[in-house]
Write an enzyme that holds these catalytic residues in place. Structure first.
Site, mmCIF file in Angstrom:
data_model
loop_
_atom_site.group_PDB
_atom_site.id
_atom_site.type_symbol
_atom_site.label_atom_id
_atom_site.label_comp_id
_atom_site.label_asym_id
_atom_site.label_seq_id
_atom_site.Cartn_x
_atom_site.Cartn_y
_atom_site.Cartn_z
ATOM 1 N N LYS A 22 -41.122 -45.780 29.531
ATOM 2 C CA LYS A 22 -40.918 -47.180 29.144
ATOM 3 C C LYS A 22 -40.096 -47.919 30.194
ATOM 4 C CE LYS A 22 -37.422 -48.057 26.225
ATOM 5 N NZ LYS A 22 -36.397 -49.043 26.651
ATOM 6 N N ASN A 23 -38.976 -47.324 30.568
ATOM 7 C CA ASN A 23 -38.069 -48.071 31.441
ATOM 8 C C ASN A 23 -38.621 -48.227 32.854
ATOM 9 O OD1 ASN A 23 -36.415 -48.498 29.297
ATOM 10 N ND2 ASN A 23 -34.895 -46.953 29.837
ATOM 11 N N ARG A 93 -33.487 -56.827 26.617
ATOM 12 C CA ARG A 93 -32.659 -57.114 27.784
ATOM 13 C C ARG A 93 -33.373 -56.920 29.119
ATOM 14 N NH1 ARG A 93 -27.365 -57.607 27.751
ATOM 15 N NH2 ARG A 93 -27.416 -56.726 29.852
ATOM 16 N N CYS A 117 -25.892 -56.650 22.697
ATOM 17 C CA CYS A 117 -26.870 -55.962 21.869
ATOM 18 C C CYS A 117 -26.135 -54.865 21.128
ATOM 19 C CB CYS A 117 -28.013 -55.411 22.709
ATOM 20 S SG CYS A 117 -27.562 -53.991 23.671
ATOM 21 N N ARG A 122 -22.790 -55.410 27.284
ATOM 22 C CA ARG A 122 -23.793 -55.357 28.346
ATOM 23 C C ARG A 122 -23.846 -56.625 29.205
ATOM 24 N NH1 ARG A 122 -29.139 -52.452 26.200
ATOM 25 N NH2 ARG A 122 -29.398 -51.996 28.401
ATOM 26 N N PRO A 123 -22.820 -56.819 29.995
ATOM 27 C CA PRO A 123 -22.783 -58.013 30.852
ATOM 28 C C PRO A 123 -23.865 -57.963 31.941
ATOM 29 C CG PRO A 123 -20.704 -56.784 30.959
ATOM 30 C CD PRO A 123 -21.672 -55.941 30.205
ATOM 31 N N ILE A 124 -24.058 -59.087 32.618
ATOM 32 C CA ILE A 124 -25.031 -59.179 33.704
ATOM 33 C C ILE A 124 -24.350 -59.558 35.014
ATOM 34 C CG2 ILE A 124 -27.173 -59.666 32.438
ATOM 35 C CD1 ILE A 124 -26.294 -62.715 32.842
ATOM 36 N N ASP A 125 -23.004 -59.459 35.011
ATOM 37 C CA ASP A 125 -22.263 -59.917 36.181
ATOM 38 C C ASP A 125 -22.709 -59.225 37.478
ATOM 39 O OD1 ASP A 125 -21.058 -57.678 34.734
ATOM 40 O OD2 ASP A 125 -19.568 -57.658 36.329
ATOM 41 N N GLN A 126 -23.091 -57.963 37.392
ATOM 42 C CA GLN A 126 -23.467 -57.245 38.622
ATOM 43 C C GLN A 126 -24.806 -57.731 39.167
ATOM 44 O OE1 GLN A 126 -21.237 -55.002 40.114
ATOM 45 N NE2 GLN A 126 -20.003 -56.003 38.534
ATOM 46 N N ASP A 305 -28.976 -42.199 27.123
ATOM 47 C CA ASP A 305 -30.149 -42.359 26.250
ATOM 48 C C ASP A 305 -30.513 -41.068 25.503
ATOM 49 O OD1 ASP A 305 -30.339 -44.989 26.953
ATOM 50 O OD2 ASP A 305 -31.993 -44.735 28.357
ATOM 51 N N ARG A 397 -40.036 -49.497 19.604
ATOM 52 C CA ARG A 397 -39.764 -50.100 20.916
ATOM 53 C C ARG A 397 -39.904 -49.070 22.022
ATOM 54 N NH1 ARG A 397 -34.197 -52.093 21.567
ATOM 55 N NH2 ARG A 397 -35.099 -52.239 23.615
HETATM 56 N N1 EPU Z 1 -22.940 -53.301 33.289
HETATM 57 C C1 EPU Z 1 -22.030 -54.300 33.584
HETATM 58 N N2 EPU Z 1 -22.465 -55.389 34.290
HETATM 59 C C2 EPU Z 1 -23.761 -55.510 34.700
HETATM 60 C C3 EPU Z 1 -24.679 -54.487 34.387
HETATM 61 C C4 EPU Z 1 -24.225 -53.382 33.689
HETATM 62 O O1 EPU Z 1 -20.864 -54.228 33.212
HETATM 63 O O2 EPU Z 1 -24.091 -56.528 35.312
HETATM 64 C C5 EPU Z 1 -22.482 -52.119 32.547
HETATM 65 C C6 EPU Z 1 -23.163 -51.983 31.185
HETATM 66 O O3 EPU Z 1 -22.548 -52.775 30.207
HETATM 67 C C7 EPU Z 1 -23.044 -50.495 30.930
HETATM 68 C C8 EPU Z 1 -23.189 -49.900 32.333
HETATM 69 O O4 EPU Z 1 -22.896 -50.953 33.240
HETATM 70 O O5 EPU Z 1 -21.796 -50.200 30.424
HETATM 71 C C9 EPU Z 1 -24.549 -49.322 32.664
HETATM 72 O O6 EPU Z 1 -25.570 -50.223 32.278
HETATM 73 P P1 EPU Z 1 -26.916 -50.394 33.084
HETATM 74 O O7 EPU Z 1 -26.925 -51.723 33.738
HETATM 75 O O8 EPU Z 1 -27.159 -49.195 33.939
HETATM 76 O O9 EPU Z 1 -27.974 -50.414 31.901
HETATM 77 P P2 EPU Z 1 -29.346 -51.189 31.949
HETATM 78 O O10 EPU Z 1 -29.864 -51.151 33.327
HETATM 79 O O11 EPU Z 1 -29.204 -52.514 31.283
HETATM 80 C C10 EPU Z 1 -30.956 -49.187 31.572
HETATM 81 C C11 EPU Z 1 -31.927 -48.742 30.516
HETATM 82 C C12 EPU Z 1 -31.165 -48.323 29.274
HETATM 83 C C13 EPU Z 1 -30.196 -47.190 29.649
HETATM 84 C C14 EPU Z 1 -29.266 -47.641 30.778
HETATM 85 C C15 EPU Z 1 -28.353 -46.555 31.283
HETATM 86 C C16 EPU Z 1 -33.871 -50.114 30.974
HETATM 87 C C17 EPU Z 1 -34.800 -51.173 30.504
HETATM 88 N N3 EPU Z 1 -32.824 -49.839 30.193
HETATM 89 O O12 EPU Z 1 -30.250 -50.292 31.021
HETATM 90 O O13 EPU Z 1 -32.135 -47.828 28.366
HETATM 91 O O14 EPU Z 1 -29.430 -46.827 28.530
HETATM 92 O O15 EPU Z 1 -30.068 -48.114 31.895
HETATM 93 O O16 EPU Z 1 -29.084 -45.486 31.740
HETATM 94 O O17 EPU Z 1 -34.107 -49.531 32.020
HETATM 95 C C18 EPU Z 1 -33.051 -47.359 26.264
HETATM 96 O O18 EPU Z 1 -34.111 -47.047 26.840
HETATM 97 O O19 EPU Z 1 -32.852 -47.106 25.044
HETATM 98 C C19 EPU Z 1 -31.989 -48.012 27.012
HETATM 99 C C20 EPU Z 1 -30.990 -48.662 26.425
#
Ligand code: EPU
Length: 417
Positions: A22-23, A93, A117, A122-126, A305, A397
């Site tokens: 999926k991802n 997201r 969520c 889950r911020p997007i700052d990065q 996960d 999902r």
């Molecule tokens: N984070 C920040 N700022 C950012 C981005 C991330 O603080 O701008 C933090 C997050 O809040 C979290 C950590 O960094 O604490 C890691 O988050 P990451 O960004 O790696 O997660 P993601 O990319 O949003 C993907 C998967 C998730 C999986 C995570 C971790 C997809 C669509 N989603 O999310 O999958 O848990 O990586 O491996 O690829 C799932 O499939 O159930 C799922 C939630």
């Protein structure tokens, strides 16, 4: 609303194929926006999240259709509006990953902020930090992220933490950005590597994916490609847990087992007898399994996960396990539900202390997010009596035909409308 009812106790045995990831598929669908031509993705799982992404791509004006049982054709030539509306981004997201490709192709993009969520803020700052480093002007206005650039140029991005979608988003922007971009502290997940491989086949120049430093040299245009999505390592790990929790013998095929190492290590440490081949893995359970210690971490660490599913398994073994969640700050919503089933779990900050019980008991439970619901199904398979998992849209999902797959292994599981 659909419910899944599991009658616990059946011993799961047999072979089951993992669906496409999926991802990976979600990121690759966003990547298809980078090319003004047709891309065909195969081995795409039939899931709600994939449908949601199709809907979003269509809202942007792209063509995105199922053209086979597991095949999606996307054509980015017809994008008319680089704007992703809230109703679609809110659902999932991963939608936020259209920002990088849209910005790179059109010099402007508006994408709603995804918001929090169930598993945390889950911020997007990065993501935004990365795009700014490429010269984008990013504004947050009434819940909408607006990114514009007269001229993007390569830059250096040092991520403050490993972020999978953040790395992917910025990588997708950088492939069409003139000059060299370096991503430091990049996520090393297999889904990041698969995206880089596909981008390179589209004509991009991405090096170092799979390591923590990725170098991207911008190119002028990309072309559409055909690609078969890799097997889903999280679904594979979940299916292995379903076999082990019933002390059964399950083989998962169609999966690159090198992506499963940390999960397999944990299962082996619990006593599972594993037979590992490059694309299949068999997990046989002895009559009893042992406790486990696991700390979630970015790849190659133990995946967040898989945390709920491992915890469900730990509820049924002898001894005390400790499972620590370090990736997300609030990913223990399955704990109260497992407790309803008789699990003995206490939380101390980010650690869950799990004492195995002789028998879980079936109960009505509520799925709160995708992986939490997978954990509840793992537990239900070992519980005495019936467990009704409500809100199964969460599981739809991310798990394709879950009840059919588990029934094929001998589970007593049905869906009620
Ligand atoms: N984070 C920040 N700022 C950012 C981005 C991330 O603080 O701008 C933090 C997050 O809040 C979290 C950590 O960094 O604490 C890691 O988050 P990451 O960004 O790696 O997660 P993601 O990319 O949003 C993907 C998967 C998730 C999986 C995570 C971790 C997809 C669509 N989603 O999310 O999958 O848990 O990586 O491996 O690829 C799932 O499939 O159930 C799922 C939630």
């Amino acid at each position: 609303m659909d419910r899944i009812v599991v009658r616990g106790g059946a011993c799961l045995r047999g072979e089951v194929a993992a669906s496409g990831s999926k991802n990976s598929a979600l990121a690759l669908m966003c990547a298809a926006l980078l090319a003004p031509g047709e891309s065909v993705l195969r081995n795409v799982p039939r899931l709600r999240d994939i449908d949601a992404m199709c809907e979003l791509l269509r809202a942007l004006g792209a063509r995105a259709d199922w053209t086979g049982e597991h095949e999606i054709t996307i054509d980015g030539a017809t994008i008319s509006s680089p704007e992703a509306p809230y109703e679609l981004v809110r659902k999932m997201r991963a939608s936020f990953m259209v920002l990088g490709p849209l910005l790179a192709r059109f010099g402007t993009a508006r994408v709603s902020e995804p918001g929090g969520c169930a598993i945390g803020v889950r911020p997007i700052d990065q993501h935004l930090k990365g795009l700014r480093a490429l010269g984008a002007k990013v504004r947050l206005d009434h819940g909408v992220v607006e990114a514009t650039s007269d001229e993007l140029r390569g830059g250096r991005v040092a991520f403050d933490m490993c972020t999978v979608n953040g790395t992917q988003n910025v990588m997708m922007a950088a492939v069409l950005t003139p000059g060299e971009t370096v991503l430091e502290n990049a996520a090393r997940e297999p889904e990041v590597m698969e995206l880089a491989e596909v981008l390179n086949r589209m004509g991009a120049d991405v090096r170092g994916a799979g390591g923590d430093r990725i170098t991207i040299r911008g190119v002028e245009t990309l072309r559409g490609i055909e690609h078969s999505v890799s097997g889903d390592r999280i679904e594979a790990g979940t299916l292995l847990c379903t076999g082990l929790v019933t002390r059964g013998d399950v083989t998962v095929t169609a999966i690159d087992t090198s992506t499963l190492e940390s999960t397999l290590d944990k299962l082996a440490s619990m006593g599972a007898e594993l037979t590992i081949e490059p694309e299949r893995v068999r997990a046989e359970s002895p009559p009893t399994l042992r406790e486990v210690e696991a700390v979630t971490a970015p790849f190659p660490g133990f995946p967040t996960d898989m945390q709920a599913q491992l915890m469900a398994l730990a509820c049924t073994v002898e001894g005390s396990s400790v499972i620590t969640e370090r990736v997300f700050e609030n990913r223990f919503m399955h704990v109260p539900e497992l407790q309803r089933m008789g699990a003995d779990i206490s939380l101390a900050g980010r650690a869950a202390h799990v004492r195995g019980v002789a028998r879980l008991s079936g109960a009505p439970v509520m799925a709160t997010d995708l992986r939490a619901s997978a954990g509840l199904i793992v537990a239900a398979l070992a519980a005495e009596g019936d467990t009704t998992v409500n809100r199964v849209y969460h599981i739809d999902r991310g798990y394709e035909r879950i009840e059919e797959k588990l029934r094929g292994l001998g589970a007593e599981i049905r869906r009620e409308g």
